[in-house]
Design an enzyme around this catalytic site. Structure first.
Site, PDB file in Angstrom:
ATOM      1  N   GLY A 108       8.633  30.945 -33.562  1.00 43.76           N
ATOM      2  CA  GLY A 108       9.802  30.364 -32.909  1.00 43.76           C
ATOM      3  C   GLY A 108       9.451  29.088 -32.167  1.00 43.76           C
ATOM      4  O   GLY A 108       8.545  28.328 -32.553  1.00 43.76           O
ATOM      5  N   SER A 109      10.120  28.864 -31.056  1.00 43.91           N
ATOM      6  CA  SER A 109       9.968  27.598 -30.322  1.00 43.91           C
ATOM      7  C   SER A 109       8.614  27.447 -29.641  1.00 43.91           C
ATOM      8  O   SER A 109       8.304  26.361 -29.135  1.00 43.91           O
ATOM      9  CB  SER A 109      11.086  27.471 -29.285  1.00 43.91           C
ATOM     10  N   THR A 110       7.803  28.498 -29.602  1.00 45.38           N
ATOM     11  CA  THR A 110       6.464  28.334 -29.032  1.00 45.38           C
ATOM     12  C   THR A 110       5.610  27.400 -29.885  1.00 45.38           C
ATOM     13  O   THR A 110       4.574  26.908 -29.420  1.00 45.38           O
ATOM     14  CB  THR A 110       5.749  29.691 -28.897  1.00 45.38           C
ATOM     15  N   LEU A 111       6.044  27.112 -31.101  1.00 48.85           N
ATOM     16  CA  LEU A 111       5.315  26.190 -31.970  1.00 48.85           C
ATOM     17  C   LEU A 111       5.605  24.723 -31.627  1.00 48.85           C
ATOM     18  O   LEU A 111       4.866  23.830 -32.042  1.00 48.85           O
ATOM     19  CB  LEU A 111       5.675  26.470 -33.432  1.00 48.85           C
ATOM     20  N   LYS A 112       6.674  24.469 -30.892  1.00 48.87           N
ATOM     21  CA  LYS A 112       7.127  23.088 -30.661  1.00 48.87           C
ATOM     22  C   LYS A 112       6.093  22.203 -29.961  1.00 48.87           C
ATOM     23  O   LYS A 112       5.950  21.024 -30.325  1.00 48.87           O
ATOM     24  CB  LYS A 112       8.448  23.108 -29.895  1.00 48.87           C
TER      25      LYS A 112
END
Length: 625
Positions: A325-329
């Site tokens: 999810g957004s932890t990859l951003k």
């Protein structure tokens, strides 16, 4: 009538007597020669062979299994120990009526059907004068009850020994693992000579990974026995060498704080010291009590664990694979900076959706009204999907893949624990190879926000977060910090974990990303702002959610109307203090919904336990992403 007169031929009789005498002498000489030849063969040529056979009939070798090494946490808290245990044994030849004895014993101690089945199997392959175990791990009360009635049971004895015990039970079951009775599959891989007399071996976790060190070396003693195999006396004794003690990097305080913070949620959390790669906490929930596996878990109890929909036997931190999810951003943002696609001040307009040129499909932002004009820091702070859709399209899937792979995504971390999953970091080549399909532009967009084919383990996320915290020093995570051999008085620290350095063109890019992650927690509009109140240090973090199922283009996500098992997973990665990181954390809460509202407070509880702070939590829902 005339009589017949027979004349005696003395010469013929004499010759016949001499012939027979010679035959007898020759025969006796031949027999004597055969006997002498046989004696020469036995005494000279076959002497050593028969000497060994004779010795084997007189001397028996009895193995002496070693004491298994102990397991401690980093502060010396015992995690796996050997406790005195008592077992009930029956010597068959001394029991006049076996069935009546078993029935009477069942009135004094609990004898399960499983115990009887195992006893009869062992009885069939044992000698009548050798004790056969009937019940293992008798309680003190059962031992006392039998002692009072001992006179009623000839041939029944209580034997003392050591049994593996896990005092913290379920708290560290997924890390420490457990031992179980050796089965046929184990015998294919174990050294048969070194496991003579050993009944248990490591099945999962540290117990299995470090089996060779924990087990030790078998000893033996030479016993003089009679023709029936009964022991007469001990001739010689060679003591066993105990197994090594292991000191894990795990801190039980952090482990307990993380487990308690999950409440009723399922999920996983991993905390790593980014300075050396030591794993300080590894939580997988729900868990299970490993102690029944040591003595032989009941079939019904094991089936209940296997069929439990929450899968308590599954090691989520090591083997669970979730969309990041957004932890990859932050990692995608760093890729954009390093590859020259964006600068810190590059802005993108977010109307609440994104469309590819010439296409009508809308890729939605989590905030349907949009974020307006956003730069990189704002996009990370508010977790703007549209910004990263656009950045991912500019990067392309293959450049994104190659850059993220440096942080360990899509590959095993190399931790000293068996059974690790590798996750999945997609690329166009992977899709052609795995699915025989081309890569589509829309798949690049959703990969840029950690969805689509992306899969990561909680451990991978923690390692990547620790790598970010140390400006690109990726260390192999480690659970065993020190080993104490049986001949040493103090634990011996292990060699430092190998380090892989990520080359970066501009070192300031690290600070740009980290500063944005600090805003996630400490900015008034950060998605994890609720955990930043009343804190005495700075946390750099990133919230995330991972979809469990897809939505149609115009379909709304209403959490209250969706079954719990279909709600989004909540994620949070963080490290602290942001200026000089000492702890990196990754949290995944299955079906938790909001990363900022559910996963981030768990990370805060871990940080508080580590830094010794307690802070009141705000309970209002900020609608964070």
């Amino acid at each position: 009538m005339s009589r017949r007169i027979t004349l005696k031929d003395n010469l013929l009789e004499s010759r016949l007597f001499m012939f027979r005498t010679v035959q007898a002498i020759v025969g006796a000489a031949l027999l004597l020669a055969i006997l002498v030849g046989r004696l020469v063969y036995l005494q000279v040529f076959a002497h050593e062979h028969y000497r060994i056979q004779s010795e084997d009939n007189r001397v028996k070798i009895e193995p002496l299994p070693p004491n298994r090494g102990l397991i401690y946490d980093r502060n010396g808290v015992i995690l796996a120990e050997n406790l005195p245990s008592y077992r009930l044994e029956i010597i068959p030849e001394q029991v006049p009526d076996m069935e009546a004895t078993l029935t009477a014993l069942g009135e004094i101690v609990e004898i399960r059907p499983y115990d009887l089945e195992r006893f009869h199997k062992a009885l069939a392959r044992s000698r009548s004068f050798v004790g056969v175990p009937l019940r293992l791990n008798l309680s003190d009360e059962e031992v006392a009850r039998f002692a009072v009635n001992r006179h009623r049971f000839p041939g029944v004895e209580i034997r003392a020994g050591l049994s593996r015990h896990y005092p913290l039970g379920a708290e560290l079951a997924h890390v420490v693992g457990y031992v179980g009775r050796i089965n046929e599959r184990d015998l294919k891989t174990l050294d048969e000579a070194n496991y003579r007399g050993t009944t248990h071996t490591g099945k999962v976790g540290i117990e299995k990974t470090y089996e060779a060190l924990l087990h030790g070396t078998v000893g033996y003693r030479q016993l003089e026995a009679n023709a029936q195999g009964r022991t007469l006396r001990t001739l010689e004794r060679f003591p066993p060498v105990p197994g090594s003690d292991l000191y894990l990097s795990i801190d039980v305080r952090l482990q307990r704080a993380a487990s308690a913070a999950f409440g009723d949620y399922n999920g996983a959390a991993v905390a790593i010291d980014p300075r050396n790669g030591e794993v300080l906490a590894m939580v997988s929930l729900p868990s299970y009590d490993p102690n029944p596996f040591v003595r032989g878990i009941e079939y019904e109890d094991y089936q209940a664990l296997q069929k439990d929909p929450d899968r308590p036997l599954f090691q989520r931190a090591l083997r669970g694979q979730y969309p990041p999810g957004s932890t990859l951003k932050p990692f995608v943002g760093l890729a954009g900076l390093e590859l020259g696609i964006i600068r810190p001040g590059t802005q993108t307009y977010c109307p609440g959706y994104y469309t590819l040129p010439g296409k009508e499909r809308r890729y939605r932002d989590w905030k349907r009204s949009g974020h307006g004009m956003v730069d990189l820091a704002h996009a990370i702070r508010q977790s703007c999907d549209v910004y990263f859709y656009d950045l991912a399209r500019s990067l392309g899937i293959d450049r994104m893949h190659d850059f993220l792979a440096q942080f360990g995504f899509g590959q095993k971390t190399g931790i000293d624990l068996l059974g690790e999953s590798s996750g999945l970091l997609p690329s166009s080549a992977w899709k052609r190879r795995a699915r025989r399909e081309p890569w589509f532009p829309g798949e690049t967009l959703i990969s840029g926000i950690g969805q689509g084919f992306n899969l990561t383990t909680p451990l991978q996320l923690a390692v990547a977060t620790a790598t970010l915290a140390t400006h690109g020093e990726r260390r192999v995570p480690r659970l065993v910090a020190a080993i104490r051999p049986p001949d040493a008085s103090d634990p011996q620290p292990r060699e430092p974990s190998p380090v892989h350095h990520i080359p970066i063109v501009d070192e300031s890019h690290w600070d740009t990303i980290i500063d944005a992650m600090v805003q996630v927690v400490h900015h008034r509009r950060g998605t994890a702002r609720r955990i930043g109140h009343g804190i005495g240090y700075h946390i750099a973090g990133k919230t995330g959610t991972a979809q469990v199922f897809g939505l149609a283009q115009e379909e709304e996500y209403e959490e209250e109307e969706i079954a719990e098992k279909l709600r989004d997973h909540a994620l949070f990665i963080a490290f602290a203090p942001a200026e000089a990181p000492k702890l990196a954390v990754a949290v995944i809460v299955e079906n938790g919904g909001s990363g900022g509202a559910v996963a981030a407070p768990i990370a805060r509880a871990i940080f508080d336990a580590y830094f010794g702070e307690t802070t009141a939590r705000e309970t209002q829902d900020d609608g964070t992403h």
